[in-house]
Scaffold this motif. Sequence first.
Motif, short mmCIF file in Angstrom:
data_model
loop_
_atom_site.label_atom_id
_atom_site.label_comp_id
_atom_site.label_asym_id
_atom_site.label_seq_id
_atom_site.Cartn_x
_atom_site.Cartn_y
_atom_site.Cartn_z
N THR A 67 -6.98 -5.29 2.05
CA THR A 67 -8.38 -5.52 1.65
C THR A 67 -9.29 -5.61 2.87
O THR A 67 -10.39 -5.04 2.89
CB THR A 67 -8.48 -6.80 0.82
N LEU A 68 -8.83 -6.32 3.91
CA LEU A 68 -9.64 -6.44 5.13
C LEU A 68 -9.81 -5.08 5.80
O LEU A 68 -10.90 -4.77 6.32
CB LEU A 68 -8.99 -7.42 6.09
N MET A 73 -4.10 -9.38 -4.56
CA MET A 73 -4.20 -8.17 -3.73
C MET A 73 -3.67 -8.44 -2.32
O MET A 73 -3.66 -9.57 -1.86
CB MET A 73 -5.64 -7.69 -3.65
N ASP A 74 -3.29 -7.36 -1.67
CA ASP A 74 -2.83 -7.43 -0.29
C ASP A 74 -4.04 -7.74 0.60
O ASP A 74 -4.94 -6.91 0.77
CB ASP A 74 -2.20 -6.10 0.10
N VAL A 78 -13.19 -4.46 -2.24
CA VAL A 78 -14.33 -5.11 -1.61
C VAL A 78 -14.93 -6.15 -2.55
O VAL A 78 -15.29 -7.27 -2.13
CB VAL A 78 -15.38 -4.07 -1.19
N SER A 79 -15.07 -5.81 -3.82
CA SER A 79 -15.62 -6.75 -4.79
C SER A 79 -14.73 -7.99 -4.92
O SER A 79 -15.23 -9.13 -5.00
CB SER A 79 -15.76 -6.07 -6.16
N HIS A 80 -13.41 -7.79 -4.90
CA HIS A 80 -12.49 -8.91 -5.01
C HIS A 80 -12.63 -9.82 -3.79
O HIS A 80 -12.60 -11.06 -3.91
CB HIS A 80 -11.05 -8.39 -5.12
N LEU A 81 -12.81 -9.24 -2.60
CA LEU A 81 -12.98 -10.03 -1.39
C LEU A 81 -14.26 -10.86 -1.47
O LEU A 81 -14.27 -12.06 -1.12
CB LEU A 81 -13.01 -9.11 -0.17
N GLU A 82 -15.33 -10.25 -1.94
CA GLU A 82 -16.59 -10.98 -2.07
C GLU A 82 -16.46 -12.12 -3.08
O GLU A 82 -17.00 -13.22 -2.86
CB GLU A 82 -17.70 -10.02 -2.47
N GLU A 83 -15.76 -11.87 -4.17
CA GLU A 83 -15.58 -12.92 -5.18
C GLU A 83 -14.78 -14.09 -4.61
O GLU A 83 -15.10 -15.26 -4.86
CB GLU A 83 -14.88 -12.34 -6.41
N LEU A 136 -21.01 -9.49 1.04
CA LEU A 136 -20.75 -8.99 2.39
C LEU A 136 -21.45 -7.68 2.68
O LEU A 136 -21.69 -7.36 3.86
CB LEU A 136 -19.23 -8.81 2.59
N LEU A 137 -21.77 -6.92 1.64
CA LEU A 137 -22.36 -5.59 1.82
C LEU A 137 -23.61 -5.42 0.98
O LEU A 137 -23.65 -5.85 -0.19
CB LEU A 137 -21.35 -4.50 1.46
#
Length: 310
Positions: free
Chosen positions: A6-7, A1-2, A37-42, A48-49
């Motif tokens: 994502t941020l 992902m970009d 968001v889920s991908h960032l947390e993984e 994070l949320l």
Amino acid sequence: MDRLLTLRIFRRVAELQSFSAAARELRLSNAAVSKHVSHLEEELGARLLHRTTRKVSPTAIGEAYLERSARLLDELDELDRSVTRSTTEVRGTLRVNVPNAFGALYISPMIPALLARWPELSVDMSMTDRFVDLVDEGVDVAIRIASALPDSTTLVARRLAGADQLTCATPRYLAEHGTPRAPADLAAHRCLTHGRTREPWVYARDGETFAVRPEPRLSADNSLALRDALLADAGIMSTPAFYVHEHVESGRLQVLLEGYASPPVWIHAVYPSRRHLSSKVQTFVEHVSEQISRAPWALGPDGRPARARV
């Protein structure tokens, strides 16, 4: 992902405390926002949320991550804006390289009006008859004068104007030494030449080309010094019209070799690339082109008198 996307998505979800509100603002689906968001947390291995049916809120780790990522995104946005401003606004320092004599006579007097019009622009101008390496020496744009410029894959040359090449002398010199009628006659005269390379003086008549290399009585690397000698009856000079036009018009100089034509010289603006051309370079080039086109000696880029086209 970009990662940047994502941020940005994470930031808006955390700030709005809602996946659906962030999705509407960013014009994305709820599923896409949730996936980012889920991908960032993984990837980070951390939650994070906090998610409830009523709202979304950052965890302690998420709060710290939000603060630093928001700062990073703001800095990147400002960086993008600064680059955009540099290409659309006339500001900053413009590094210009110009020939000695032509620069002093014509380019220098043009600069004050340019600076008055663009208060945030500064000009750093160097003068030399050497063809400098624009990239190595950090030059934004150069003015170069030549009958033709060598081909280049890294530089763009825009022809701004031209000038006839004139062979002339003072009436007093001609009265004392005679008037040459053909290029070959120059061998018997005192000639004033530019530089040490002894470039030939080229003439054409009735389809025939004549190239002569007169033995110089005076050689110098400054055209104004040679013009001073010319006006002091020191000899014959082949020179662009922009150095002698007013003196020919006043009668102080006489143009020689009637019926023979020399190739014109061309004034070029040279800069490293046409892509993403900065507004300060473009503004300078347009300013110089407009001013030169008003000169009585100027030829347009097509070789016709520029003033006849204005």
